[in-house]
Design a protein around this motif. Sequence first.
Motif, PDB file in Angstrom:
ATOM      1  N   TYR A  32       0.846  -1.185   0.000  1.00  0.00           N
ATOM      2  CA  TYR A  32       0.000   0.000   0.000  1.00  0.00           C
ATOM      3  C   TYR A  32       0.885   1.239   0.000  1.00  0.00           C
ATOM      4  O   TYR A  32       2.037   1.207   0.440  1.00  0.00           O
ATOM      5  CB  TYR A  32      -0.983   0.001   1.170  1.00  0.00           C
ATOM      6  N   PRO A  33       0.358   2.338  -0.513  1.00  0.00           N
ATOM      7  CA  PRO A  33       1.167   3.560  -0.676  1.00  0.00           C
ATOM      8  C   PRO A  33       1.496   4.226   0.650  1.00  0.00           C
ATOM      9  O   PRO A  33       0.851   3.966   1.665  1.00  0.00           O
ATOM     10  CB  PRO A  33       0.259   4.452  -1.532  1.00  0.00           C
ATOM     11  N   GLU A  34       2.476   5.096   0.589  1.00  0.00           N
ATOM     12  CA  GLU A  34       2.900   5.816   1.792  1.00  0.00           C
ATOM     13  C   GLU A  34       1.780   6.671   2.383  1.00  0.00           C
ATOM     14  O   GLU A  34       1.734   6.892   3.578  1.00  0.00           O
ATOM     15  CB  GLU A  34       4.102   6.705   1.482  1.00  0.00           C
ATOM     16  N   ASN A  35       0.888   7.140   1.538  1.00  0.00           N
ATOM     17  CA  ASN A  35      -0.198   8.008   2.021  1.00  0.00           C
ATOM     18  C   ASN A  35      -1.428   7.214   2.453  1.00  0.00           C
ATOM     19  O   ASN A  35      -2.510   7.757   2.566  1.00  0.00           O
ATOM     20  CB  ASN A  35      -0.581   9.020   0.948  1.00  0.00           C
ATOM     21  N   PHE A  36      -1.254   5.939   2.737  1.00  0.00           N
ATOM     22  CA  PHE A  36      -2.387   5.084   3.090  1.00  0.00           C
ATOM     23  C   PHE A  36      -3.144   5.608   4.307  1.00  0.00           C
ATOM     24  O   PHE A  36      -4.372   5.630   4.314  1.00  0.00           O
ATOM     25  CB  PHE A  36      -1.912   3.644   3.346  1.00  0.00           C
ATOM     26  N   ALA A  37      -2.445   6.014   5.344  1.00  0.00           N
ATOM     27  CA  ALA A  37      -3.107   6.509   6.562  1.00  0.00           C
ATOM     28  C   ALA A  37      -3.970   7.725   6.245  1.00  0.00           C
ATOM     29  O   ALA A  37      -5.109   7.830   6.714  1.00  0.00           O
ATOM     30  CB  ALA A  37      -2.078   6.846   7.637  1.00  0.00           C
ATOM     31  N   ILE A  72     -12.550  -9.591  12.615  1.00  0.00           N
ATOM     32  CA  ILE A  72     -11.216  -9.030  12.833  1.00  0.00           C
ATOM     33  C   ILE A  72     -11.363  -7.522  12.973  1.00  0.00           C
ATOM     34  O   ILE A  72     -11.988  -6.870  12.136  1.00  0.00           O
ATOM     35  CB  ILE A  72     -10.274  -9.394  11.671  1.00  0.00           C
ATOM     36  N   ARG A  73     -10.761  -6.980  14.011  1.00  0.00           N
ATOM     37  CA  ARG A  73     -10.899  -5.553  14.299  1.00  0.00           C
ATOM     38  C   ARG A  73      -9.562  -4.937  14.668  1.00  0.00           C
ATOM     39  O   ARG A  73      -8.837  -5.472  15.495  1.00  0.00           O
ATOM     40  CB  ARG A  73     -11.860  -5.366  15.472  1.00  0.00           C
ATOM     41  N   GLY A  74      -9.259  -3.813  14.071  1.00  0.00           N
ATOM     42  CA  GLY A  74      -8.092  -3.040  14.470  1.00  0.00           C
ATOM     43  C   GLY A  74      -8.447  -2.170  15.663  1.00  0.00           C
ATOM     44  O   GLY A  74      -9.524  -1.559  15.701  1.00  0.00           O
ATOM     45  N   ASP A  75      -7.564  -2.093  16.638  1.00  0.00           N
ATOM     46  CA  ASP A  75      -7.853  -1.328  17.852  1.00  0.00           C
ATOM     47  C   ASP A  75      -7.970   0.172  17.617  1.00  0.00           C
ATOM     48  O   ASP A  75      -8.520   0.881  18.463  1.00  0.00           O
ATOM     49  CB  ASP A  75      -6.792  -1.597  18.921  1.00  0.00           C
ATOM     50  N   VAL A  76      -7.460   0.668  16.502  1.00  0.00           N
ATOM     51  CA  VAL A  76      -7.600   2.099  16.211  1.00  0.00           C
ATOM     52  C   VAL A  76      -8.584   2.332  15.063  1.00  0.00           C
ATOM     53  O   VAL A  76      -8.530   3.342  14.377  1.00  0.00           O
ATOM     54  CB  VAL A  76      -6.235   2.776  15.940  1.00  0.00           C
ATOM     55  N   ASP A  77      -9.507   1.406  14.879  1.00  0.00           N
ATOM     56  CA  ASP A  77     -10.565   1.543  13.887  1.00  0.00           C
ATOM     57  C   ASP A  77     -11.511   2.653  14.316  1.00  0.00           C
ATOM     58  O   ASP A  77     -11.758   2.844  15.512  1.00  0.00           O
ATOM     59  CB  ASP A  77     -11.322   0.215  13.763  1.00  0.00           C
ATOM     60  N   ALA A  78     -12.061   3.368  13.349  1.00  0.00           N
ATOM     61  CA  ALA A  78     -13.029   4.424  13.651  1.00  0.00           C
ATOM     62  C   ALA A  78     -14.359   3.842  14.120  1.00  0.00           C
ATOM     63  O   ALA A  78     -15.121   4.503  14.813  1.00  0.00           O
ATOM     64  CB  ALA A  78     -13.243   5.294  12.416  1.00  0.00           C
ATOM     65  N   SER A 132      -3.744  -4.958  17.517  1.00  0.00           N
ATOM     66  CA  SER A 132      -3.345  -3.789  18.308  1.00  0.00           C
ATOM     67  C   SER A 132      -2.712  -2.661  17.501  1.00  0.00           C
ATOM     68  O   SER A 132      -2.710  -1.521  17.937  1.00  0.00           O
ATOM     69  CB  SER A 132      -2.388  -4.222  19.416  1.00  0.00           C
ATOM     70  N   LYS A 133      -2.202  -2.968  16.322  1.00  0.00           N
ATOM     71  CA  LYS A 133      -1.491  -1.946  15.544  1.00  0.00           C
ATOM     72  C   LYS A 133      -2.214  -1.601  14.248  1.00  0.00           C
ATOM     73  O   LYS A 133      -1.595  -1.172  13.284  1.00  0.00           O
ATOM     74  CB  LYS A 133      -0.083  -2.442  15.218  1.00  0.00           C
ATOM     75  N   SER A 134      -3.523  -1.788  14.221  1.00  0.00           N
ATOM     76  CA  SER A 134      -4.281  -1.574  12.989  1.00  0.00           C
ATOM     77  C   SER A 134      -5.483  -0.679  13.217  1.00  0.00           C
ATOM     78  O   SER A 134      -6.001  -0.574  14.324  1.00  0.00           O
ATOM     79  CB  SER A 134      -4.788  -2.912  12.438  1.00  0.00           C
ATOM     80  N   GLY A 135      -5.919  -0.099  12.093  1.00  0.00           N
ATOM     81  CA  GLY A 135      -7.179   0.635  12.065  1.00  0.00           C
ATOM     82  C   GLY A 135      -8.227  -0.249  11.409  1.00  0.00           C
ATOM     83  O   GLY A 135      -8.470  -1.366  11.848  1.00  0.00           O
ATOM     84  N   HIS A 136      -8.799   0.231  10.323  1.00  0.00           N
ATOM     85  CA  HIS A 136      -9.879  -0.492   9.652  1.00  0.00           C
ATOM     86  C   HIS A 136      -9.380  -1.551   8.670  1.00  0.00           C
ATOM     87  O   HIS A 136     -10.173  -2.353   8.173  1.00  0.00           O
ATOM     88  CB  HIS A 136     -10.784   0.511   8.923  1.00  0.00           C
ATOM     89  N   PHE A 137      -8.096  -1.569   8.395  1.00  0.00           N
ATOM     90  CA  PHE A 137      -7.555  -2.471   7.373  1.00  0.00           C
ATOM     91  C   PHE A 137      -6.427  -3.352   7.907  1.00  0.00           C
ATOM     92  O   PHE A 137      -5.293  -3.270   7.438  1.00  0.00           O
ATOM     93  CB  PHE A 137      -7.067  -1.662   6.167  1.00  0.00           C
ATOM     94  N   PRO A 138      -6.693  -4.222   8.872  1.00  0.00           N
ATOM     95  CA  PRO A 138      -5.634  -5.065   9.431  1.00  0.00           C
ATOM     96  C   PRO A 138      -4.914  -5.921   8.390  1.00  0.00           C
ATOM     97  O   PRO A 138      -3.736  -6.217   8.546  1.00  0.00           O
ATOM     98  CB  PRO A 138      -6.373  -5.952  10.441  1.00  0.00           C
ATOM     99  N   PHE A 139      -5.602  -6.296   7.330  1.00  0.00           N
ATOM    100  CA  PHE A 139      -4.959  -7.104   6.293  1.00  0.00           C
ATOM    101  C   PHE A 139      -3.858  -6.351   5.587  1.00  0.00           C
ATOM    102  O   PHE A 139      -2.941  -6.962   5.032  1.00  0.00           O
ATOM    103  CB  PHE A 139      -5.991  -7.638   5.283  1.00  0.00           C
ATOM    104  N   LEU A 140      -3.897  -5.028   5.619  1.00  0.00           N
ATOM    105  CA  LEU A 140      -2.820  -4.208   5.059  1.00  0.00           C
ATOM    106  C   LEU A 140      -1.843  -3.743   6.127  1.00  0.00           C
ATOM    107  O   LEU A 140      -0.645  -3.637   5.880  1.00  0.00           O
ATOM    108  CB  LEU A 140      -3.400  -2.968   4.361  1.00  0.00           C
ATOM    109  N   GLU A 141      -2.338  -3.453   7.302  1.00  0.00           N
ATOM    110  CA  GLU A 141      -1.518  -2.856   8.349  1.00  0.00           C
ATOM    111  C   GLU A 141      -0.710  -3.884   9.148  1.00  0.00           C
ATOM    112  O   GLU A 141       0.360  -3.557   9.648  1.00  0.00           O
ATOM    113  CB  GLU A 141      -2.412  -2.031   9.282  1.00  0.00           C
ATOM    114  N   ARG A 144      -2.559 -13.038   8.256  1.00  0.00           N
ATOM    115  CA  ARG A 144      -2.455 -14.362   7.627  1.00  0.00           C
ATOM    116  C   ARG A 144      -2.475 -15.473   8.678  1.00  0.00           C
ATOM    117  O   ARG A 144      -3.143 -16.488   8.513  1.00  0.00           O
ATOM    118  CB  ARG A 144      -1.189 -14.457   6.769  1.00  0.00           C
ATOM    119  N   GLU A 145      -1.739 -15.264   9.759  1.00  0.00           N
ATOM    120  CA  GLU A 145      -1.692 -16.267  10.826  1.00  0.00           C
ATOM    121  C   GLU A 145      -3.083 -16.507  11.420  1.00  0.00           C
ATOM    122  O   GLU A 145      -3.507 -17.654  11.599  1.00  0.00           O
ATOM    123  CB  GLU A 145      -0.750 -15.816  11.941  1.00  0.00           C
ATOM    124  N   VAL A 146      -3.786 -15.435  11.719  1.00  0.00           N
ATOM    125  CA  VAL A 146      -5.103 -15.537  12.344  1.00  0.00           C
ATOM    126  C   VAL A 146      -6.098 -16.217  11.402  1.00  0.00           C
ATOM    127  O   VAL A 146      -6.839 -17.121  11.812  1.00  0.00           O
ATOM    128  CB  VAL A 146      -5.606 -14.129  12.767  1.00  0.00           C
TER     129      VAL A 146
END
Length: 104
Positions: free
Chosen positions: A9-14, A49-55, A77-86, A92-94
Motif C-alpha cells: 500500500y502507498p505511503e499516504n495510506f493513513a 477481525i478488528r483493528g484497535d484504532v478503527d473508527a 493492536s497496531k491496525s485501524g480499519h484495514f488489518p490485512f494491510l496494516e 495471515r496467521e489468524v
Amino acid sequence: NIDKITLTYPENFADAQIALFRGLSHDYKKYDIDFYNQLHKIKTPVLIIRGDVDAIPLAAHEKMKQSLANAQLIRFSKSGHFPFLEEPEHFREVVNEFMDKLKK
C-alpha cells in the motif's frame, strides 16, 4: 492459501483511510441500519477481525460477536480499519488458524 497473497500500500495510506471515513461519516445516517437482530440466524463460524484504532467503535464489534451464534472476535493492536494491510503477517496467521479449525 492466504500465505501466497502479498499486499502493498502507498505511503499516504493513513491519510487515505482518514479521508475515506470522513467521506463516509457525512452520509452515515442514510445507511444506519440495525441488522443485529438478524445475525442469530447465521450458524456458520464467523471470524470478526478488528483493528484497535478503527473508527468503528469496539462496542459495535462486540455486539456483532454477541449477536452471532458462532463468532470469534480477534483484535489487532497496531491496525485501524484495514488489518490485512496494516498487519499482514498477523492477519495471515489468524485467518489460517481459523480456517484450519474449520477443517477439523
